[in-house]
Every structure is written in structure tokens, then in C-alpha cells.
Design a protein around this motif. Structure first.
Motif, PDB file in Angstrom:
ATOM      1  N   LEU A 299      42.567  47.158  35.091  1.00 20.09           N
ATOM      2  CA  LEU A 299      42.712  47.970  33.879  1.00 20.09           C
ATOM      3  C   LEU A 299      43.166  49.384  34.193  1.00 20.09           C
ATOM      4  CD1 LEU A 299      39.524  46.782  31.938  1.00 20.09           C
ATOM      5  CD2 LEU A 299      41.894  46.112  31.517  1.00 20.09           C
ATOM      6  N   GLU A 300      42.868  49.834  35.433  1.00 21.90           N
ATOM      7  CA  GLU A 300      43.289  51.174  35.860  1.00 21.90           C
ATOM      8  C   GLU A 300      44.712  51.199  36.403  1.00 21.90           C
ATOM      9  OE1 GLU A 300      40.316  52.250  38.688  1.00 21.90           O
ATOM     10  OE2 GLU A 300      38.697  52.340  37.192  1.00 21.90           O
ATOM     11  N   GLY A 301      45.352  50.030  36.505  1.00 22.66           N
ATOM     12  CA  GLY A 301      46.747  49.976  36.923  1.00 22.66           C
ATOM     13  C   GLY A 301      46.988  49.615  38.369  1.00 22.66           C
ATOM     14  N   ASP A 302      45.963  49.176  39.086  1.00 21.06           N
ATOM     15  CA  ASP A 302      46.143  48.707  40.466  1.00 21.06           C
ATOM     16  C   ASP A 302      46.974  47.432  40.420  1.00 21.06           C
ATOM     17  OD1 ASP A 302      45.576  47.082  42.880  1.00 21.06           O
ATOM     18  OD2 ASP A 302      44.153  48.664  43.380  1.00 21.06           O
ATOM     19  N   LEU A 303      48.165  47.457  41.031  1.00 22.98           N
ATOM     20  CA  LEU A 303      49.106  46.345  40.900  1.00 22.98           C
ATOM     21  C   LEU A 303      48.581  45.047  41.507  1.00 22.98           C
ATOM     22  CD1 LEU A 303      52.526  48.130  41.574  1.00 22.98           C
ATOM     23  CD2 LEU A 303      51.478  47.528  39.384  1.00 22.98           C
ATOM     24  N   LEU A 304      47.932  45.132  42.667  1.00 24.06           N
ATOM     25  CA  LEU A 304      47.392  43.928  43.287  1.00 24.06           C
ATOM     26  C   LEU A 304      46.268  43.355  42.433  1.00 24.06           C
ATOM     27  CD1 LEU A 304      47.153  41.871  45.557  1.00 24.06           C
ATOM     28  CD2 LEU A 304      45.752  43.525  46.829  1.00 24.06           C
ATOM     29  N   ALA A 305      45.424  44.216  41.917  1.00 23.66           N
ATOM     30  CA  ALA A 305      44.347  43.752  41.048  1.00 23.66           C
ATOM     31  C   ALA A 305      44.908  43.115  39.779  1.00 23.66           C
ATOM     32  CB  ALA A 305      43.410  44.910  40.695  1.00 23.66           C
ATOM     33  N   GLU A 306      45.960  43.716  39.228  1.00 19.88           N
ATOM     34  CA  GLU A 306      46.596  43.135  38.041  1.00 19.88           C
ATOM     35  C   GLU A 306      47.131  41.742  38.334  1.00 19.88           C
ATOM     36  OE1 GLU A 306      49.634  45.772  36.745  1.00 19.88           O
ATOM     37  OE2 GLU A 306      48.242  47.211  35.824  1.00 19.88           O
ATOM     38  N   GLU A 307      47.790  41.590  39.476  1.00 21.73           N
ATOM     39  CA  GLU A 307      48.339  40.282  39.857  1.00 21.73           C
ATOM     40  C   GLU A 307      47.241  39.235  39.960  1.00 21.73           C
ATOM     41  OE1 GLU A 307      50.008  38.214  43.936  1.00 21.73           O
ATOM     42  OE2 GLU A 307      50.473  40.339  43.599  1.00 21.73           O
ATOM     43  N   LEU A 308      46.138  39.605  40.607  1.00 19.56           N
ATOM     44  CA  LEU A 308      45.056  38.645  40.814  1.00 19.56           C
ATOM     45  C   LEU A 308      44.317  38.335  39.517  1.00 19.56           C
ATOM     46  CD1 LEU A 308      43.763  40.047  44.209  1.00 19.56           C
ATOM     47  CD2 LEU A 308      44.848  37.823  43.840  1.00 19.56           C
ATOM     48  N   MET A 309      44.198  39.300  38.625  1.00 18.42           N
ATOM     49  CA  MET A 309      43.573  39.042  37.332  1.00 18.42           C
ATOM     50  C   MET A 309      44.464  38.153  36.465  1.00 18.42           C
ATOM     51  SD  MET A 309      40.513  40.135  37.060  1.00 18.42           S
ATOM     52  CE  MET A 309      40.358  39.840  35.299  1.00 18.42           C
ATOM     53  N   GLU A 310      45.782  38.355  36.544  1.00 16.13           N
ATOM     54  CA  GLU A 310      46.702  37.480  35.810  1.00 16.13           C
ATOM     55  C   GLU A 310      46.602  36.044  36.319  1.00 16.13           C
ATOM     56  OE1 GLU A 310      50.641  39.043  35.968  1.00 16.13           O
ATOM     57  OE2 GLU A 310      50.153  40.837  34.792  1.00 16.13           O
ATOM     58  N   GLU A 311      46.493  35.892  37.625  1.00 16.67           N
ATOM     59  CA  GLU A 311      46.336  34.557  38.201  1.00 16.67           C
ATOM     60  C   GLU A 311      45.023  33.930  37.745  1.00 16.67           C
ATOM     61  OE1 GLU A 311      47.248  32.719  42.529  1.00 16.67           O
ATOM     62  OE2 GLU A 311      45.589  34.163  42.511  1.00 16.67           O
ATOM     63  N   PHE A 312      43.969  34.725  37.730  1.00 21.49           N
ATOM     64  CA  PHE A 312      42.669  34.241  37.262  1.00 21.49           C
ATOM     65  C   PHE A 312      42.765  33.753  35.825  1.00 21.49           C
ATOM     66  CE2 PHE A 312      39.002  35.559  34.635  1.00 21.49           C
ATOM     67  CZ  PHE A 312      38.053  34.652  35.095  1.00 21.49           C
ATOM     68  N   CYS A 313      43.333  34.570  34.928  1.00 17.65           N
ATOM     69  CA  CYS A 313      43.443  34.195  33.517  1.00 17.65           C
ATOM     70  C   CYS A 313      44.339  32.978  33.331  1.00 17.65           C
ATOM     71  CB  CYS A 313      43.971  35.367  32.694  1.00 17.65           C
ATOM     72  SG  CYS A 313      42.797  36.733  32.512  1.00 17.65           S
ATOM     73  N   TYR A 314      45.390  32.870  34.139  1.00 12.92           N
ATOM     74  CA  TYR A 314      46.299  31.731  34.047  1.00 12.92           C
ATOM     75  C   TYR A 314      45.562  30.432  34.322  1.00 12.92           C
ATOM     76  CZ  TYR A 314      49.987  28.457  35.347  1.00 12.92           C
ATOM     77  OH  TYR A 314      50.796  27.345  35.438  1.00 12.92           O
ATOM     78  N   TRP A 315      44.815  30.384  35.441  1.00 16.18           N
ATOM     79  CA  TRP A 315      44.149  29.136  35.792  1.00 16.18           C
ATOM     80  C   TRP A 315      42.953  28.855  34.889  1.00 16.18           C
ATOM     81  CZ3 TRP A 315      46.841  25.712  38.020  1.00 16.18           C
ATOM     82  CH2 TRP A 315      47.812  26.064  38.953  1.00 16.18           C
ATOM     83  N   MET A 316      42.297  29.895  34.371  1.00 14.51           N
ATOM     84  CA  MET A 316      41.257  29.678  33.381  1.00 14.51           C
ATOM     85  C   MET A 316      41.859  29.057  32.122  1.00 14.51           C
ATOM     86  SD  MET A 316      38.165  30.434  34.405  1.00 14.51           S
ATOM     87  CE  MET A 316      37.311  30.529  32.833  1.00 14.51           C
TER      88      MET A 316
ATOM     89  N   LYS B 257      43.846  34.807  24.859  1.00 16.06           N
ATOM     90  CA  LYS B 257      45.218  35.233  24.613  1.00 16.06           C
ATOM     91  C   LYS B 257      46.191  34.550  25.568  1.00 16.06           C
ATOM     92  CE  LYS B 257      44.223  39.773  22.593  1.00 16.06           C
ATOM     93  NZ  LYS B 257      44.302  41.247  22.768  1.00 16.06           N
ATOM     94  N   THR B 258      45.767  34.320  26.804  1.00 16.26           N
ATOM     95  CA  THR B 258      46.620  33.611  27.752  1.00 16.26           C
ATOM     96  C   THR B 258      46.839  32.176  27.304  1.00 16.26           C
ATOM     97  OG1 THR B 258      45.777  34.979  29.561  1.00 16.26           O
ATOM     98  CG2 THR B 258      46.924  32.960  30.175  1.00 16.26           C
ATOM     99  N   VAL B 259      45.797  31.544  26.793  1.00 11.19           N
ATOM    100  CA  VAL B 259      45.922  30.189  26.252  1.00 11.19           C
ATOM    101  C   VAL B 259      46.935  30.165  25.115  1.00 11.19           C
ATOM    102  CG1 VAL B 259      44.723  28.407  24.929  1.00 11.19           C
ATOM    103  CG2 VAL B 259      43.637  29.393  26.932  1.00 11.19           C
ATOM    104  N   VAL B 260      46.800  31.090  24.183  1.00 14.50           N
ATOM    105  CA  VAL B 260      47.701  31.145  23.035  1.00 14.50           C
ATOM    106  C   VAL B 260      49.135  31.357  23.500  1.00 14.50           C
ATOM    107  CG1 VAL B 260      48.315  32.460  20.969  1.00 14.50           C
ATOM    108  CG2 VAL B 260      45.909  31.940  21.455  1.00 14.50           C
ATOM    109  N   SER B 261      49.336  32.256  24.460  1.00 17.62           N
ATOM    110  CA  SER B 261      50.674  32.539  24.971  1.00 17.62           C
ATOM    111  C   SER B 261      51.281  31.307  25.650  1.00 17.62           C
ATOM    112  CB  SER B 261      50.608  33.706  25.958  1.00 17.62           C
ATOM    113  OG  SER B 261      51.872  33.944  26.544  1.00 17.62           O
ATOM    114  N   MET B 262      50.475  30.595  26.432  1.00 20.08           N
ATOM    115  CA  MET B 262      50.972  29.426  27.142  1.00 20.08           C
ATOM    116  C   MET B 262      51.353  28.296  26.187  1.00 20.08           C
ATOM    117  SD  MET B 262      48.385  29.263  30.408  1.00 20.08           S
ATOM    118  CE  MET B 262      49.113  27.780  31.077  1.00 20.08           C
ATOM    119  N   LEU B 263      50.598  28.146  25.094  1.00 26.42           N
ATOM    120  CA  LEU B 263      50.819  27.029  24.178  1.00 26.42           C
ATOM    121  C   LEU B 263      51.846  27.340  23.095  1.00 26.42           C
ATOM    122  CD1 LEU B 263      47.199  25.632  23.644  1.00 26.42           C
ATOM    123  CD2 LEU B 263      49.018  24.726  25.097  1.00 26.42           C
ATOM    124  N   LYS B 264      52.211  28.613  22.945  1.00 30.12           N
ATOM    125  CA  LYS B 264      53.161  28.982  21.896  1.00 30.12           C
ATOM    126  C   LYS B 264      54.503  28.284  22.117  1.00 30.12           C
ATOM    127  CE  LYS B 264      55.196  32.994  19.574  1.00 30.12           C
ATOM    128  NZ  LYS B 264      55.300  34.485  19.561  1.00 30.12           N
TER     129      LYS B 264
END
Length: 301
Positions: A205-222, A256-263
């Protein structure tokens, strides 16, 4: 009054409650790491102290692993391996002076706790995803717990996800928030003090790029996991428990990731409804007590 234990890999939570689920107190101690004798010593000491103050008439346990409740044996993988493949229920009943002892899987206890006193109390068909270091789960169908033939129904963390890496089949449990934090700790350059999943989310949330990448991966697989569960079980609700259930922002991002993936996708006609469990650290204590009170009545044969 019932003495209730929630045994985890790092801590044993416990408390004394009446049959309405009102706890007189709760506390915790570190999980014994050596052997079953140390475990019995710690549990016995807690029991003896509680028995001096309360009229106990039963003891309920939530355990990790493949818990065969009726046999009183843990047969599968768990964080407390010395409790496996022994007549645990019989041993505990002897240690507690013959009082009746019940034992159930921790994810199932979390589900039963939410069914009794949490997010699922108004529903009959709910799938639970319990997120910790790994992922567990449980299935409530027509208001009852369905543990499957081998007691492994709901072990969603074993879902294959992401193919093979270094000869190993990746699974949903490889993408938990804590596992993502471990990846951050390995990949971060220059190295910093190790972080946990909560801090990983803050850094993202603070803009750390590596953290953002890993959180996006987490939300994707969830999201992938939740979509899979939606088509496998067609539940009224998918309830997410464990540490992340106390963070509404993360639950919202998963939805929101679910909604985006299924749209725009043909699978989008069946949209998962995802929510957070509400009992927090008490869910397993409520569920273990619920199982003790109602036992086989709440299980699908």
C-alpha cells in the motif's frame, strides 16, 4: 462447564465455557515441541487448575491435521507430528480422570464456530477457506459438516496451482500471505529485517514494487481458488478465515480480483460471494465446543 483447547503449531489456546458458548476466560501457552508426554503435562496442568475453579464435565479439542474424531486418532500431516497415530482421545480421557473428550480438525472447528456464532449462522451451504501459513478449509452442506471419506474434504491448500517448480507440484498453500512474505524476505535487495504478511500488505500500500507484485500474486491465486470452489460446491457463501479475516481491505481486493477475472468470461455467470469470518481467534474455540455439544448430529454420514 467445558474446558476447550485449540492446539496450533505455535500456541495452545484454551478457555472454560458454558453450553451457550460464554467463556469465563481464555488464555494461551506455547505449544509443547518435544513429545506427547510434554503435551500431556501442559494440558494436564491447565486442566487441574481449571478443575479447581470450575465444575468441569467435558473437554473439547481442536487439532490440526487429519483428525478422525470418532476413532480419536490424528492420521494426517500436521504441525504437531508427535500427536499422530496414537490413541489420543483415550490417552486424554485417562489424563482428565475419565471425563468425555472430543476432538476435531481445526479448520472444521473454525467452520463450526462460524456456523454457530459467526458469519454462517444464517446459511446452510458455506465453503470456508482458512488462511494461515498454509490453507485449510471446510464444507458445510445443508447445515452439516461434510468431512469426506478420508476426512480430507476441505483440504483446499492441496489444490494444484501454478504447475511445477524445481520438480515439486505447486499448490494453493504456496501462495498464502505468509508464504508471500517469505518470498519478499528472500528476494529483497538489499536485505532488510524479515517481515510478515501484515507488513507485506502495508508495504504494498506504501508503493513498494516487490510487495505490490507479491500481493497481486496472492490475490490472483486466492481468486482462482475461490472461483474453483464456486463451481465445485455452488455455495451460498465463501467465508475466508484465519489471520487475513481481520483485514477487510484484503478480502475486498480478493473479491475485486475475482470480479475482474470473470468479467467478460463465460464462467462469470456464477459469481462467488466472498466474505470474512467474524470470530477471529475464538472461531476454533467456539467450534470445538460446538462439536463437543452436538457431535455426530452435525456431521454428514
Amino acid at each position: 462447564m467445558k474446558l476447550v483447547f485449540d492446539v496450533g503449531g505455535t500456541a495452545v489456546k484454551y478457555g472454560v465455557a458454558d453450553e451457550e458458548g460464554n467463556y469465563s476466560f481464555t488464555d494461551s501457552v506455547p505449544t509443547p515441541q518435544s513429545d506427547v508426554e510434554e503435551f500431556l503435562q501442559v494440558a494436564g496442568s491447565i486442566f487441574e487448575k481449571a478443575a479447581r475453579e470450575y465444575a468441569l464435565d467435558g473437554v473439547a479439542f481442536s487439532f490440526p491435521g487429519e483428525v478422525h474424531s470418532r476413532e480419536g486418532v490424528i492420521k494426517g500431516i500436521s504441525a504437531v507430528e508427535y500427536l499422530h497415530e496414537i490413541p489420543l482421545k483415550t490417552i486424554l480421557e485417562e489424563r482428565f480422570g475419565g471425563l468425555p473428550v472430543t476432538m476435531a480438525n481445526d479448520a472444521n472447528c473454525a467452520a463450526m464456530g462460524e456456523l454457530w456464532k459467526g458469519v454462517a449462522k444464517e446459511y446452510q451451504n458455506v465453503v470456508f477457506v482458512i488462511c494461515g501459513t498454509g490453507i485449510g478449509g471446510a464444507v458445510i452442506e445443508r447445515g452439516k459438516l461434510d468431512k469426506g471419506v478420508t476426512m480430507n474434504r476441505g483440504e483446499f491448500g492441496n489444490f494444484p496451482m501454478g504447475g511445477f517448480k524445481d520438480g515439486a507440484l505447486l499448490s494453493w498453500s504456496d501462495y498464502t500471505l505468509e508464504k508471500q512474505a517469505r518470498k519478499y524476505n528472500i528476494r529483497k535487495e538489499p536485505a532488510e529485517a524479515p517481515i510478515d504478511g501484515i507488513r507485506l500488505d502495508q508495504l504494498a500500500l506504501e508503493g513498494d514494487l516487490l510487495a505490490e507484485e507479491l500481493m497481486e500474486e496472492f490475490c490472483y491465486w486466492m481468486a482462482v481458488g475461490c472461483i474453483t470452489l464456486e463451481f465445485a460446491f455452488d455455495p451460498e457463501l465463501i467465508a475466508i478465515g484465519g489471520g487475513i479475516s481481520g483485514n477487510p481491505g484484503i478480502i475486498d481486493r480478493i473479491q475485486k480480483t475475482v470480479v475482474s477475472m470473470l468479467k467478460g468470461q463465460h464462467q462469470g455467470y456464477l459469481m462467488p460471494r466472498i466474505t470474512a469470518c467474524t470470530n477471529g481467534s475464538r472461531a476454533n474455540l467456539y467450534g470445538a465446543l460446538y462439536y463437543h455439544l452436538y457431535g455426530e448430529k452435525i456431521e454428514i454420514e
